[in-house]
Design an enzyme around this catalytic site. Structure first.
Site: not given
Length: 368
Positions: A109, A178, A202
């Site tokens: 990511w 993030d 999530k």
């Protein structure tokens, strides 16, 4: 989790959209037809109606309280997920800057975020874990921070590789994080960050809403020539109502925040619970004599995503298939790396992790 609910529901180890607290789902079920006091469903309510404005204000208040967010930070709720933030961050914070932004590449990511940043300005790889297949994270001794960098970007938890930062960097440049896959799993020292963002699906709610926490002084970098939706300043000015926001997703996130406050008792207790759950699985891995091989180095193991391999791909497929029959769902590793991944986010009950740990032991005995 009650016995009745446990019999009806599988244990969802998916990396996202992921498990939600049962009490939150039950509350949403009760409110779906008609939100008490408002005469209609939240799905029908205008985003400018007093009812939704109350929901929005409560979500912001509870988020600020849980994370102890200082007064010089703004909270906004956006759409588009991490993919949009990969672009919005450099568009707002990097354009027009003479120095490159620093990116810590700790997995898939953060690498994708770097690729998008390079479209907008100068971005430097400050550290890259590729040489060890992203099985560890850097300490400050492993790289040279640039104090003049417009920002330093990191991914607090890489869901695919299963590595996670457990401390907050204190840098001269603004830290942009993030936190999508470990948001609210522990307390954060928000004052050490310039910007924090997290997709809710999530650990904090359903898919469709992204929380952004940004320090006020950084808003001055947002240029007026940015497209309207891409400008953080406009969203702050309009209090997340620049466009029609994801009202139902914000409502559900608000319920999760209230669950964390009232039912769990805050982020310190949530962190301790997450440590307890993760230890159950890592103890099985470490005690398997190498049958289960964890991907992450022990010092950098994630509390959210436990990633491991078995002696062969055939055994991994069998493990996931047999686990599914036992009601242990979503264990297959990411398609880019394979293996097994157990995502044990905040709402995963202890009983689910215990059942997975026992299944791992039994599987090794039968297939070792």
């Amino acid at each position: 989790m009650s016995t009745t609910v446990a019999q009806e529901r599988v244990y969802n180890f998916s990396p996202g959209p992921a498990v939600l607290p049962v009490s939150v789902l039950q509350q949403a079920q009760r409110d779906l037809m008609c939100l008490p006091g408002y005469g209609m469903s939240i799905l029908e309510m205008s985003h400018r109606a007093p009812g939704f404005l109350d929901i929005l204000a409560a979500a912001k208040h509870n988020l600020k309280e849980l994370l102890r967010i200082p007064d010089n930070y703004k909270i906004i709720f956006l759409q588009g997920g991490s993919r949009l933030q990969f672009s919005m961050i450099p568009m707002n914070l990097l354009r027009g800057q003479s120095q490159p932004a620093d990116y810590l590449i700790t997995g898939s990511w953060s690498k994708m975020a770097l690729d998008e940043a390079k479209r907008e300005g100068l971005a430097r790889v400050a550290w890259d874990g590729k040489s060890t297949n992203y099985d560890r994270l850097p300490t400050l001794a492993d790289w040279q921070p640039n104090k003049d960098a417009p920002y330093t970007y990191l991914c607090s938890n890489e869901t695919i590789q299963g590595v996670q930062f457990d401390t907050d960097f204190d840098l001269k440049s603004p830290v942009v994080a993030d936190c999508s896959s470990d948001f609210l799993h522990r307390p954060l020292d928000v004052a050490k960050y310039g910007l924090i963002y997290a997709c809710a699906q999530k650990n904090a709610g359903p898919a469709g809403v992204t929380a952004v926490i940004i320090r006020e002084d950084l808003l001055a970098r947002s240029q007026d020539n940015l497209p309207g939706y891409m400008n953080y300043t406009g969203h702050v000015k309009e209090d997340s109502l620049y466009n029609t926001p994801p009202t139902f997703a914000i409502y559900l996130m608000g319920l999760v925040l209230r669950w964390l406050k009232d039912d769990v008792g805050g982020l310190e207790k949530m962190h301790a619970f997450n440590q307890e759950k993760a230890k159950l699985l890592y103890d099985v891995i470490d005690g398997s004599g190498g049958y289960f091989k964890g991907h992450a180095q022990p010092a950098n193991r994630s509390l959210m995503n436990v990633t491991f391999r078995l002696p062969s791909e055939d055994l991994e497929k069998k493990f996931c298939k047999e686990g599914e029959k036992r009601g242990l769902d979503g264990l297959k590793g990411h398609r880019s790396v394979g293996g097994v991944r157990a995502s044990i986010y905040n709402a995963m009950p202890l009983e689910g992790v215990k059942q997975l740990a026992e299944f791992m032991k039994e599987f090794q005995q039968q297939n070792g």
